[in-house]
Scaffold this motif. Structure first.
Motif, mmCIF file in Angstrom:
data_model
loop_
_atom_site.group_PDB
_atom_site.id
_atom_site.type_symbol
_atom_site.label_atom_id
_atom_site.label_comp_id
_atom_site.label_asym_id
_atom_site.label_seq_id
_atom_site.Cartn_x
_atom_site.Cartn_y
_atom_site.Cartn_z
ATOM 1 N N LEU A 3 5.417 6.377 -9.738
ATOM 2 C CA LEU A 3 4.368 5.773 -10.440
ATOM 3 C C LEU A 3 5.147 4.247 -10.142
ATOM 4 O O LEU A 3 4.143 3.422 -9.920
ATOM 5 C CB LEU A 3 4.286 5.822 -11.963
ATOM 6 N N GLU A 4 6.338 4.100 -10.174
ATOM 7 C CA GLU A 4 7.015 2.995 -10.056
ATOM 8 C C GLU A 4 6.807 2.345 -8.793
ATOM 9 O O GLU A 4 6.422 1.276 -8.476
ATOM 10 C CB GLU A 4 8.473 2.992 -10.522
ATOM 11 N N GLY A 45 6.013 0.164 2.604
ATOM 12 C CA GLY A 45 5.362 0.927 2.083
ATOM 13 C C GLY A 45 5.637 2.382 2.384
ATOM 14 O O GLY A 45 4.828 3.391 2.245
ATOM 15 N N ASN A 46 6.713 2.791 2.822
ATOM 16 C CA ASN A 46 7.263 4.016 2.900
ATOM 17 C C ASN A 46 7.516 4.657 1.661
ATOM 18 O O ASN A 46 7.773 6.156 1.640
ATOM 19 C CB ASN A 46 8.461 3.965 4.021
ATOM 20 N N ARG A 47 8.020 4.106 0.540
ATOM 21 C CA ARG A 47 8.468 4.611 -0.534
ATOM 22 C C ARG A 47 7.648 5.577 -1.153
ATOM 23 O O ARG A 47 7.992 6.690 -1.306
ATOM 24 C CB ARG A 47 8.989 3.629 -1.529
ATOM 25 N N THR A 73 4.324 -1.443 -5.107
ATOM 26 C CA THR A 73 3.431 -1.747 -3.910
ATOM 27 C C THR A 73 2.182 -2.545 -4.418
ATOM 28 O O THR A 73 1.875 -3.535 -3.754
ATOM 29 C CB THR A 73 3.138 -0.439 -3.112
ATOM 30 N N TYR A 74 1.560 -2.251 -5.323
ATOM 31 C CA TYR A 74 0.590 -2.924 -5.790
ATOM 32 C C TYR A 74 0.730 -4.355 -5.985
ATOM 33 O O TYR A 74 0.137 -5.168 -5.668
ATOM 34 C CB TYR A 74 -0.149 -2.077 -6.820
ATOM 35 N N LEU A 75 1.814 -4.568 -6.647
ATOM 36 C CA LEU A 75 2.139 -5.937 -7.342
ATOM 37 C C LEU A 75 2.497 -6.764 -6.041
ATOM 38 O O LEU A 75 2.203 -7.900 -5.901
ATOM 39 C CB LEU A 75 3.319 -5.762 -8.203
#
Ligand code: NAG
Ligand code: NAG
Ligand code: NAG
Ligand code: NAG
Length: 461
Positions: A330-331, A282-284, A336-338
């Protein structure tokens, strides 16, 4: 009878002589009548009375026969390129203009006055050709009370410094690697070709060489060369002589490369490298967000360096970099969401995707095995997690091996921990996420490199 004949012949001879004599005086007179008596110039200085007749004629073009055009030779030295304003399309330069012409009413014999060959005369006492620069867009700020050199043969040399603000068609598309080609057209306001002709006082390469030597300033612009053309200008039925000088200048791009292109290149490189940050940690996304912010601040600060108008290629390049960063952010958000979705409540996997993934895993598995066989018993990083059931391994290992093959050092620990709980569906989804991430990374790299190459090719052409 014979005497009468003699008389007749003598009379004819006299008549012929008389006519000849009548015809010749103006020609003898034209060199004599306007000769200035320079006796005493070397002793008592120039006698103003001797030049009075010349000064009195200054209102008229100095020719004896009005059918003969005056030849004015022109040359100049470009001594500085002061400013190039792309917004109002103006080039400001500094010229030393030299003009040469002959005044047939001036001549003296240098031997009569101690070898005095030339004297300087205040220019306002002489007729001056009305040569102007067609592209000139300002009032002439030539200092008043300049002098001209007058030679004993009547040749006049008149030099004047000029700050020329000329209109020039500036194309900033290739900024900061742009070259400009500005025209300086010398022409007469009033005199048509049958009254005034223009010639070159110096060869054009001499003008270019002298200018290059004089321009010592390490300013933004560099003189490439000067060429000329001599088309005559037709206005209605009158034809005007003119000389066009094409001044080619080139921008020195170093300032812009250091301040604009290099920082921008670093930021976009970091953005590409940030794909190696593990998506699971989750750092990206925050990292990319910070980078995007940094880039926006950079653009704001460097805006002053960009040309104020037009759309140079560099603006397109910046817009491209910015959009690449936005897309990669956005990617990161999407993945992260996926990943979050599939680890908490994995949706049912479509059948085609399932079989596709399994197929892919089998292929990479085979590949990995063959690699292992050829490599022998090297330590395999895939085996490091170690304590896993074969099913889990089958589901996860290829994904991480694929990442490894792509040089993607992202950690697979977090998903592996979930693997330990034995959820093949989650595993497959996780693999899918990682594959998708790698895929998008390659698409990103491909797009970035192709667009950068396009921009660079355009710049270097
Ligand atoms: C020039 O002027 C001087 C006196 O100023 C005079 O003595 C001389 O004869 C003149 N020369 C000619 C060629 O007229
Ligand atoms: C003036 O010049 C023209 C053209 O060269 C010539 O035809 C004409 O004879 C000249 N006139 C005189 C008076 O010399
Ligand atoms: C102008 O240049 C031409 C050609 O170079 C030369 O023949 C002529 O004497 C020059 N005239 C003047 C007034 O300098
Ligand atoms: C500048 O433009 C003129 C005419 O458009 C052309 O003849 C000349 O070669 C150009 N000069 C350079 C250095 O490109």
């Amino acid at each position: 009878m014979e005497e009468r004949q003699h008389h007749k012949e003598g009379f004819l001879l006299c008549l012929i002589l008389y006519v000849l004599f009548q015809g010749s005086p103006p020609q003898i007179g034209s060199s004599d009548a306007y000769t200035i008596n320079c006796t005493g110039f070397d002793l008592y200085g120039v006698d103003p009375a001797a030049f009075q007749s010349v000064f009195d004629r200054k209102a008229f073009r100095p020719v004896i026969n009005y059918s003969i055009p005056t030849l004015v030779n022109i040359s100049f030295t470009l001594s500085a390129i002061l400013d190039v304003d792309a917004q109002i399309q103006l080039l400001t330069s500094f010229l030393w203009v030299n003009m040469f012409w002959d005044n047939p009413f001036i001549s003296w014999n240098p031997e009569e006055c101690g070898g005095l060959k030339k004297i300087s005369v205040t220019a306002k006492n002489l007729w001056l050709p009305d040569i102007f620069i067609v592209e000139f867009m300002d009032v002439d700020q030539t200092p008043p009370n300049l002098s001209a050199f007058v030679q004993s043969t009547g040749r006049i040399r008149y030099d004047k410094p000029m700050k020329v603000t000329s209109i020039c068609n500036l194309d900033i598309f290739y900024f900061p690697f742009d070259q400009q080609n500005c025209t300086l057209t010398f022409s007469s306001f009033l005199y048509t070709v049958d009254k005034l002709l223009l010639g070159m006082g110096k060869e054009v390469w001499e003008i270019a060489d002298n200018s290059r030597d004089i321009i010592r300033t390490q300013g933004e612009w560099e003189l490439l060369g000067i060429t000329k053309a001599t088309p005559q200008l037709a206005v209605g039925s009158s034809l005007y002589d003119q000389i066009m000088f094409y001044v080619a200048i080139q921008r020195r791009p170093r300032l812009y490369v250091i301040n604009l292109l290099v920082p921008s290149g670093f930021l976009i490189a970091i953005d590409a490298l940030s794909f190696f940050l593990p998506i699971e940690s989750g750092n990206r996304a925050p990292f990319k967000m910070t980078l995007l912010l940094g880039y926006t601040v950079f653009l704001l600060m460097m805006n002053d360096l960009l040309p104020p108008s037009g759309t140079p290629l560099i603006s397109v390049y910046f817009a491209l970099c910015l959009s690449l960063m936005v897309v990669s952010l956005l990617e990161a958000i999407f993945l992260t969401y996926l990943l979050n979705l599939v680890t908490t409540q994995p949706p049912p996997m479509p059948h085609w995707l399932h079989s596709l993934l399994l197929c892919y895993l089998r292929i990479t598995d085979c590949y990995r095995k063959s690699q292992k066989e050829t490599r022998g018993t090297g330590p395999n990083p895939i085996h490091l997690p170690g304590l896993m059931e074969p099913v889990v391994m089958a589901a996860w290992v290829p994904g991480s091996s694929e990442a490894g093959l792509n040089g993607d050092p992202r950690s697979t620990r977090a998903p592996l921990e979930e693997q330990a709980q034995g959820q093949p569906m989650v595993n497959l989804w996780g693999t899918f996420c990682l594959i998708l991430d790698s895929l998008l990374f390659w698409v990103y790299l491909l797009f970035m490199s192709s667009s950068l190459i396009t921009v660079i090719v355009l710049w270097s052409s």
